[in-house]
Motif scaffolding. Sequence first.
Motif, PDB file in Angstrom:
ATOM      1  N   VAL A   1       8.400  17.664  -2.413  1.00  0.00           N
ATOM      2  CA  VAL A   1       7.720  16.476  -1.894  1.00  0.00           C
ATOM      3  C   VAL A   1       6.399  16.276  -2.609  1.00  0.00           C
ATOM      4  N   ARG A   2       5.649  17.343  -2.846  1.00  0.00           N
ATOM      5  CA  ARG A   2       4.362  17.227  -3.522  1.00  0.00           C
ATOM      6  C   ARG A   2       4.532  16.724  -4.956  1.00  0.00           C
ATOM      7  N   VAL A   3       5.515  17.266  -5.673  1.00  0.00           N
ATOM      8  CA  VAL A   3       5.762  16.821  -7.052  1.00  0.00           C
ATOM      9  C   VAL A   3       6.194  15.362  -7.063  1.00  0.00           C
ATOM     10  N   SER A   4       7.075  15.002  -6.102  1.00  0.00           N
ATOM     11  CA  SER A   4       7.542  13.623  -6.047  1.00  0.00           C
ATOM     12  C   SER A   4       6.387  12.669  -5.734  1.00  0.00           C
ATOM     13  N   ALA A   5       5.517  13.063  -4.800  1.00  0.00           N
ATOM     14  CA  ALA A   5       4.371  12.214  -4.452  1.00  0.00           C
ATOM     15  C   ALA A   5       3.394  12.104  -5.629  1.00  0.00           C
ATOM     16  N   PHE A   6       3.195  13.196  -6.347  1.00  0.00           N
ATOM     17  CA  PHE A   6       2.279  13.159  -7.496  1.00  0.00           C
ATOM     18  C   PHE A   6       2.820  12.253  -8.600  1.00  0.00           C
ATOM     19  N   SER A   7       4.129  12.341  -8.845  1.00  0.00           N
ATOM     20  CA  SER A   7       4.709  11.527  -9.916  1.00  0.00           C
ATOM     21  C   SER A   7       4.715  10.045  -9.574  1.00  0.00           C
ATOM     22  N   ARG A   8       4.593   9.707  -8.278  1.00  0.00           N
ATOM     23  CA  ARG A   8       4.592   8.299  -7.873  1.00  0.00           C
ATOM     24  C   ARG A   8       3.267   7.908  -7.208  1.00  0.00           C
ATOM     25  N   ARG A   9       2.208   8.607  -7.583  1.00  0.00           N
ATOM     26  CA  ARG A   9       0.919   8.308  -6.958  1.00  0.00           C
ATOM     27  C   ARG A   9       0.454   6.883  -7.262  1.00  0.00           C
ATOM     28  N   ARG A  10       0.820   6.357  -8.441  1.00  0.00           N
ATOM     29  CA  ARG A  10       0.417   4.989  -8.780  1.00  0.00           C
ATOM     30  C   ARG A  10       1.104   3.996  -7.847  1.00  0.00           C
ATOM     31  N   GLU A  11       2.430   4.195  -7.625  1.00  0.00           N
ATOM     32  CA  GLU A  11       3.168   3.289  -6.753  1.00  0.00           C
ATOM     33  C   GLU A  11       2.656   3.347  -5.313  1.00  0.00           C
ATOM     34  N   THR A  12       2.394   4.566  -4.828  1.00  0.00           N
ATOM     35  CA  THR A  12       1.913   4.686  -3.448  1.00  0.00           C
ATOM     36  C   THR A  12       0.511   4.090  -3.294  1.00  0.00           C
ATOM     37  N   GLY A  13      -0.309   4.218  -4.361  1.00  0.00           N
ATOM     38  CA  GLY A  13      -1.640   3.602  -4.320  1.00  0.00           C
ATOM     39  C   GLY A  13      -1.548   2.098  -4.201  1.00  0.00           C
ATOM     40  N   ILE A  14      -0.648   1.489  -4.974  1.00  0.00           N
ATOM     41  CA  ILE A  14      -0.451   0.036  -4.904  1.00  0.00           C
ATOM     42  C   ILE A  14       0.044  -0.375  -3.516  1.00  0.00           C
ATOM     43  N   MET A  15       0.974   0.404  -2.965  1.00  0.00           N
ATOM     44  CA  MET A  15       1.516   0.085  -1.648  1.00  0.00           C
ATOM     45  C   MET A  15       0.422   0.093  -0.579  1.00  0.00           C
ATOM     46  N   ARG A  16      -0.508   1.054  -0.671  1.00  0.00           N
ATOM     47  CA  ARG A  16      -1.589   1.097   0.307  1.00  0.00           C
ATOM     48  C   ARG A  16      -2.567  -0.072   0.124  1.00  0.00           C
ATOM     49  N   LEU A  17      -2.757  -0.480  -1.150  1.00  0.00           N
ATOM     50  CA  LEU A  17      -3.667  -1.596  -1.418  1.00  0.00           C
ATOM     51  C   LEU A  17      -3.143  -2.910  -0.855  1.00  0.00           C
ATOM     52  N   VAL A  18      -1.830  -3.074  -0.875  1.00  0.00           N
ATOM     53  CA  VAL A  18      -1.247  -4.324  -0.372  1.00  0.00           C
ATOM     54  C   VAL A  18      -0.986  -4.271   1.131  1.00  0.00           C
ATOM     55  N   GLY A  19      -1.410  -3.185   1.783  1.00  0.00           N
ATOM     56  CA  GLY A  19      -1.331  -3.135   3.241  1.00  0.00           C
ATOM     57  C   GLY A  19      -0.079  -2.509   3.809  1.00  0.00           C
TER      58      GLY A  19
ATOM     59  N   GLU B   1      13.785   3.761  -4.095  1.00  0.00           N
ATOM     60  CA  GLU B   1      12.751   4.783  -4.267  1.00  0.00           C
ATOM     61  C   GLU B   1      13.325   6.189  -4.059  1.00  0.00           C
ATOM     62  N   ILE B   2      14.256   6.313  -3.103  1.00  0.00           N
ATOM     63  CA  ILE B   2      14.902   7.609  -2.886  1.00  0.00           C
ATOM     64  C   ILE B   2      15.672   8.028  -4.130  1.00  0.00           C
ATOM     65  N   GLY B   3      16.417   7.080  -4.693  1.00  0.00           N
ATOM     66  CA  GLY B   3      17.173   7.380  -5.904  1.00  0.00           C
ATOM     67  C   GLY B   3      16.276   7.774  -7.066  1.00  0.00           C
ATOM     68  N   VAL B   4      15.160   7.063  -7.216  1.00  0.00           N
ATOM     69  CA  VAL B   4      14.206   7.388  -8.296  1.00  0.00           C
ATOM     70  C   VAL B   4      13.646   8.790  -8.098  1.00  0.00           C
ATOM     71  N   GLY B   5      13.262   9.106  -6.865  1.00  0.00           N
ATOM     72  CA  GLY B   5      12.691  10.421  -6.590  1.00  0.00           C
ATOM     73  C   GLY B   5      13.669  11.551  -6.844  1.00  0.00           C
TER      74      GLY B   5
END
Length: 301
Positions: free
Chosen positions: A199-217, A9-13
């Motif tokens: 950080v804000r741009v990186s979080a926005f571009s991966r909002r889908r991934e972070t949403g999934i991560m929160r859904l799975v706990g 994830e660091i590399g992707v960001g």
Amino acid sequence: MRAQFVLSEIGVGLRRNLTMTIAVVVSVALSLALAGASLLVRDQVNSMKDYWYDKVEVSIYFCTKAEHNSPQCADGEATQDQIQAVKDGLAKMPLVQSYTFENSQEAFKHFKDSNPDNPLLAAVGPDSMPQSWRVKLNDPTRFDVIQSAFAGKPGVKSVEDQRKILENLFGLLRGLQTAAFVIMVLMLFVALLLIVNTVRVSAFSRRRETGIMRLVGASNFYVQMPFIAEAAFAALLGSALASALLVGGHFFVQEWLAKKVAFIHFIGLSSVLAVIPLLVVVGMVMAGVAAFFTLRKYLKV
């Protein structure tokens, strides 16, 4: 497995925000390099004070024949008894480390050696140069004790402290230190803004991934870690670049400037190396804290 995921994830960001990451690295490097330079200038000033103040002398000048019209020399040239009286006074003072007498011939020779092209040499001679006691003190900062003891004494023209000459140089260096500190603060502010935006741009571009991560706990720490690590890694690169700039600046000073300005005792490489760990820690902590609070607000985790 989790560590591998975080690293990926660091590399992707970093790849997605390459230009902003480069901007963060450069701004952090410049701000930390200025911070290090400010600390090194402070060490340089302190080192020069220790080096030069130890060599500073107080000069007690006596009246000459040519100065009989001045108020302090109204009685004419200083007599041997007056010169001896000053010597006896110096001998009784525990503050005095040593004292050396300089007669008019020696004073004229020193003046001629120091100012070989001065046009005044043709108009003055040894008789125009005052005799003096050159006094070295155990504590050069207590010049006022010598001045109050001998200024205005019969035959004494003036009591002068060589520290006045050095204070102009130290004032210039302190001005440079202040300028470096002000620019450092501005650059740190710019670096913080870039880190926050990255950080804000990186979080926005991966909002889908972070949403999934929160859904799975996934825990808050696990969601935030890749973003914080990205900022810290960019700050680490900036710190490394700042360290390289400081080391390169040190070798420039030692190999070129020190040969041109021989009267300055420059600090060594050990002082530079002592500053570098502080820069690395400051850079990474600054980036990590900025990323953490940005994510708390933006991701609401």
